[in-house]
Design a protein around this motif. Structure first.
Motif, PDB file in Angstrom:
ATOM      1  N   VAL A   1      -6.007   2.063  -7.835  1.00  0.00           N
ATOM      2  CA  VAL A   1      -5.989   3.442  -7.367  1.00  0.00           C
ATOM      3  C   VAL A   1      -7.263   3.690  -6.560  1.00  0.00           C
ATOM      4  N   LEU A   2      -7.090   4.020  -5.278  1.00  0.00           N
ATOM      5  CA  LEU A   2      -8.240   4.254  -4.403  1.00  0.00           C
ATOM      6  C   LEU A   2      -8.677   5.719  -4.485  1.00  0.00           C
ATOM      7  N   PRO A   3      -9.895   6.037  -4.045  1.00  0.00           N
ATOM      8  CA  PRO A   3     -10.389   7.425  -4.113  1.00  0.00           C
ATOM      9  C   PRO A   3      -9.583   8.368  -3.218  1.00  0.00           C
ATOM     10  N   GLU A   4      -9.678   9.678  -3.519  1.00  0.00           N
ATOM     11  CA  GLU A   4      -8.976  10.668  -2.687  1.00  0.00           C
ATOM     12  C   GLU A   4      -9.517  10.702  -1.265  1.00  0.00           C
ATOM     13  N   LEU A   5     -10.821  10.576  -1.114  1.00  0.00           N
ATOM     14  CA  LEU A   5     -11.448  10.601   0.209  1.00  0.00           C
ATOM     15  C   LEU A   5     -11.762   9.159   0.590  1.00  0.00           C
ATOM     16  N   LEU A   6     -10.973   8.623   1.522  1.00  0.00           N
ATOM     17  CA  LEU A   6     -11.081   7.213   1.872  1.00  0.00           C
ATOM     18  C   LEU A   6     -12.189   6.970   2.888  1.00  0.00           C
TER      19      LEU A   6
ATOM     20  N   PHE B   1       0.861  -1.183   0.000  1.00  0.00           N
ATOM     21  CA  PHE B   1       0.000   0.000   0.000  1.00  0.00           C
ATOM     22  C   PHE B   1       0.895   1.231   0.000  1.00  0.00           C
ATOM     23  N   VAL B   2       0.731   2.111  -1.010  1.00  0.00           N
ATOM     24  CA  VAL B   2       1.569   3.311  -1.150  1.00  0.00           C
ATOM     25  C   VAL B   2       0.696   4.539  -0.930  1.00  0.00           C
ATOM     26  N   ASP B   3       1.124   5.387   0.001  1.00  0.00           N
ATOM     27  CA  ASP B   3       0.388   6.603   0.379  1.00  0.00           C
ATOM     28  C   ASP B   3       1.182   7.817  -0.086  1.00  0.00           C
TER      29      ASP B   3
ATOM     30  N   ARG C   1       1.414  10.310 -13.970  1.00  0.00           N
ATOM     31  CA  ARG C   1       1.264   9.024 -14.659  1.00  0.00           C
ATOM     32  C   ARG C   1       0.017   8.278 -14.209  1.00  0.00           C
ATOM     33  N   HIS C   2      -0.415   8.561 -12.998  1.00  0.00           N
ATOM     34  CA  HIS C   2      -1.632   7.933 -12.495  1.00  0.00           C
ATOM     35  C   HIS C   2      -2.844   8.846 -12.660  1.00  0.00           C
ATOM     36  N   GLY C   3      -2.697   9.907 -13.467  1.00  0.00           N
ATOM     37  CA  GLY C   3      -3.835  10.769 -13.756  1.00  0.00           C
ATOM     38  C   GLY C   3      -4.208  11.694 -12.625  1.00  0.00           C
ATOM     39  N   ARG C   4      -3.293  12.006 -11.734  1.00  0.00           N
ATOM     40  CA  ARG C   4      -3.586  12.883 -10.603  1.00  0.00           C
ATOM     41  C   ARG C   4      -2.719  14.138 -10.685  1.00  0.00           C
ATOM     42  N   ALA C   5      -3.299  15.257 -10.253  1.00  0.00           N
ATOM     43  CA  ALA C   5      -2.592  16.529 -10.277  1.00  0.00           C
ATOM     44  C   ALA C   5      -1.956  16.846  -8.931  1.00  0.00           C
ATOM     45  N   GLY C   6      -2.232  16.067  -7.917  1.00  0.00           N
ATOM     46  CA  GLY C   6      -1.685  16.346  -6.590  1.00  0.00           C
ATOM     47  C   GLY C   6      -2.068  15.237  -5.629  1.00  0.00           C
ATOM     48  N   VAL C   7      -1.687  15.430  -4.390  1.00  0.00           N
ATOM     49  CA  VAL C   7      -2.007  14.457  -3.357  1.00  0.00           C
ATOM     50  C   VAL C   7      -3.393  14.782  -2.770  1.00  0.00           C
ATOM     51  N   PRO C   8      -4.051  13.781  -2.187  1.00  0.00           N
ATOM     52  CA  PRO C   8      -3.577  12.428  -1.921  1.00  0.00           C
ATOM     53  C   PRO C   8      -3.732  11.494  -3.113  1.00  0.00           C
ATOM     54  N   LEU C   9      -2.900  10.446  -3.108  1.00  0.00           N
ATOM     55  CA  LEU C   9      -3.028   9.341  -4.045  1.00  0.00           C
ATOM     56  C   LEU C   9      -2.713   8.071  -3.269  1.00  0.00           C
TER      57      LEU C   9
ATOM     58  N   ALA D   1       1.249  14.828   1.883  1.00  0.00           N
ATOM     59  CA  ALA D   1       2.008  16.057   2.140  1.00  0.00           C
ATOM     60  C   ALA D   1       1.491  16.651   3.436  1.00  0.00           C
ATOM     61  N   ASP D   2       2.355  17.332   4.156  1.00  0.00           N
ATOM     62  CA  ASP D   2       1.950  17.913   5.431  1.00  0.00           C
ATOM     63  C   ASP D   2       0.917  19.013   5.268  1.00  0.00           C
ATOM     64  N   TRP D   3       0.915  19.702   4.120  1.00  0.00           N
ATOM     65  CA  TRP D   3      -0.032  20.794   3.916  1.00  0.00           C
ATOM     66  C   TRP D   3      -1.372  20.307   3.366  1.00  0.00           C
ATOM     67  N   CYS D   4      -1.496  19.017   3.108  1.00  0.00           N
ATOM     68  CA  CYS D   4      -2.714  18.458   2.517  1.00  0.00           C
ATOM     69  C   CYS D   4      -3.654  18.006   3.626  1.00  0.00           C
ATOM     70  N   LEU D   5      -4.711  18.774   3.884  1.00  0.00           N
ATOM     71  CA  LEU D   5      -5.639  18.438   4.961  1.00  0.00           C
ATOM     72  C   LEU D   5      -6.431  17.172   4.657  1.00  0.00           C
ATOM     73  N   THR D   6      -6.756  16.946   3.390  1.00  0.00           N
ATOM     74  CA  THR D   6      -7.446  15.715   3.042  1.00  0.00           C
ATOM     75  C   THR D   6      -6.578  14.506   3.365  1.00  0.00           C
ATOM     76  N   CYS D   7      -5.265  14.613   3.077  1.00  0.00           N
ATOM     77  CA  CYS D   7      -4.340  13.526   3.408  1.00  0.00           C
ATOM     78  C   CYS D   7      -4.360  13.248   4.908  1.00  0.00           C
ATOM     79  N   LYS D   8      -4.248  14.308   5.703  1.00  0.00           N
ATOM     80  CA  LYS D   8      -4.194  14.134   7.156  1.00  0.00           C
ATOM     81  C   LYS D   8      -5.500  13.558   7.701  1.00  0.00           C
TER      82      LYS D   8
END
Length: 450
Positions: free
Chosen positions: A430-435, A355-357, A408-416, A360-367
């Motif tokens: 590839v899982l959705p941005e909002l898990l 599983f690859v995450d 390459r995975h069709g994303r412009a930024g994190v999360p991926l 970024a620290d500034w990405c609130l959705t990631c956190k």
């Protein structure tokens, strides 16, 4: 996305297929990571572009539910309460100004993305938060805006600049400025549909990029516009009254909380020295704002000149940021490790899922995903039961290689989020941005049916 954008349903997981050909050379020790992935998305024709516009609109609308936009959205509702009774024409004017502020900001952002892309660099959604000076500037704007809500100063007729426009008590410039602020605060968040739409657009001609960003802006503005123009929406809101002054001051603390989070982000970018420099600058910004407020009480232009000199002088001295001395990014949670091709290959060779995450620290959705889903007991137990290898790719600071991997995975930024399986090692899911917990558990149980 691996296939043309029009070839999958919104919200579906997308399998990234690695093109056939010679094996990739081994990675150089210490080099940025590289993930096997699909080729960049193709144009997909008119249906693909049209779907990108629709997804961008939906993603922009859903951004209003993200924590990034909440302070500005709350302020907009608060402002709307003051418009009640002023006539639909006046309310519609404020809604139009708010929309134009959003669209103008996203147009500038899209042009910046195109300019950087033309120079050969890789950029994506939220890329400006990788720059310490931008983080410092937004922090200062939020502090000034909060002090205005506290009543430290008011803005008269010289609302030519962003802060003045945002802080005007009445008038369309305030609504336009709130639109600008909404865009600035929205970019650290992602939302469903947004990553696919923007990622698709960044591989297309300039007119598609501009169209997707403008559609995103219409979606971001849509909830407030509907609230203003639909009479039933106004009737559901509380009546204006004396409580609004206290409510305005409470929202000031929400903005200060956002500024505190940005100070933490800058600490991840530039270390503790950067935090000290930014805090010193914000103290001077607060002092200058207070002096400006005194000048508005009839003490002349001398205090205004002193306030401006203090802020400009402080900026020249303090806003000099160096990269953080330690490796970038937050400390890894238990069981996670930095990404490397060797660890990925070893895990798959041993028959273990990986599983690859991308975060970024500034990405609130990631956190949000990391703390509420990936750290959930059920998900951690599933990771342990499946013997999954957990890898992190940190995009806190700008890294062109990571940007290319995302593209390459069709994303412009994190999360991926990628899930590699031993039996499909060249086609990660590839899982959705909002898990959600159920979505992650479903992926760990096996490939989707069909």
């Amino acid at each position: 996305v691996a296939a043309p954008l029009g070839a999958f349903a919104p919200g579906d997981a997308v399998a990234a297929v690695k093109p056939s050909g010679p094996a990739s050379p081994p990675s150089t020790p210490g080099a940025p990571p590289e993930v096997p992935s699909s080729p960049p998305p193709s144009a997909g024709g008119a249906p693909g572009v049209a779907l990108a516009f629709v997804l961008a609109f939906l993603g922009g609308a859903l951004l209003n539910l993200m924590p990034c936009v909440f302070p500005v959205l709350a302020l907009k509702v608060f402002s709307f309460l003051k418009l009640v009774g002023g006539g639909r024409r006046r309310a519609a004017g404020h809604a139009a100004a708010y929309t134009l502020g959003i669209e103008a900001s996203l147009l500038v952002l899209a042009l910046a993305v195109l300019a950087v892309r033309a120079a050969g660099a890789q950029v994506g959604w939220g890329f400006q938060f990788q720059e310490p000076l931008f983080v410092a500037a937004v922090s200062a704007v939020l502090v000034v805006f909060a002090l205005n809500l506290f009543g430290v100063f008011t803005v008269g007729g010289d609302a030519a600049q962003l802060t003045a426009g945002v802080e005007r008590t009445d008038g369309w410039m305030r609504s336009a400025g709130e639109g600008v602020l909404a865009v600035v605060l929205a970019t650290p968040c992602s939302a469903p549909f947004l990553g696919s739409a923007v990622g698709f657009a960044l591989a297309q001609p300039a007119w598609v990029v501009l169209g997707v960003f403008l559609a995103l802006g219409l979606g971001l503005a849509a909830p407030f516009v509907v609230l203003v123009l639909v009479p039933q929406g106004a009737r559901r809101l509380p009546k204006p009254g004396a409580w609004m002054e206290r409510g305005k001051q409470l929202l000031g603390f929400a903005l200060l909380g956002t500024a505190a989070w940005l100070v933490w982000v800058l600490g991840r970018l530039s270390g503790v020295d950067g935090v000290g420099r930014l805090l010193a600058f914000l103290v001077v910004v607060g002092l200058g704002t207070w002096l400006w407020g005194l000048a508005q009480q009839g003490r002349g232009w001398a205090l205004r000149a002193v306030a401006l000199a203090l802020v400009v002088g402080s900026a020249a001295v303090t806003l000099r940021f160096a990269p953080a001395p330690e490796a970038r990014g937050a400390a890894l949670a238990e069981g996670w490790q930095p990404y490397s091709e060797a660890v990925l290959a070893e895990g798959l060779a041993a028959g273990r899922p990986v599983f690859v995450d991308f975060t970024a620290d500034w990405c609130l959705t990631c956190k949000y995903n990391e703390r509420t889903v990936l750290a959930a007991p059920a998900v951690r137990e599933a990771f342990a039961r499946s013997r999954a290898v957990l890898l992190v790719v940190d995009y806190t600071r700008r890294d062109a290689r990571i940007g290319e991997m995302l593209a390459r995975h069709g994303r412009a930024g994190v999360p991926l989020y990628l899930l590699y399986r031993p039996e499909q090692e060249d086609a990660p899911e590839v899982l959705p941005e909002l898990l959600t917990e159920e979505r992650v558990l479903e992926a760990l149980r096996g490939p989707p049916a069909g």
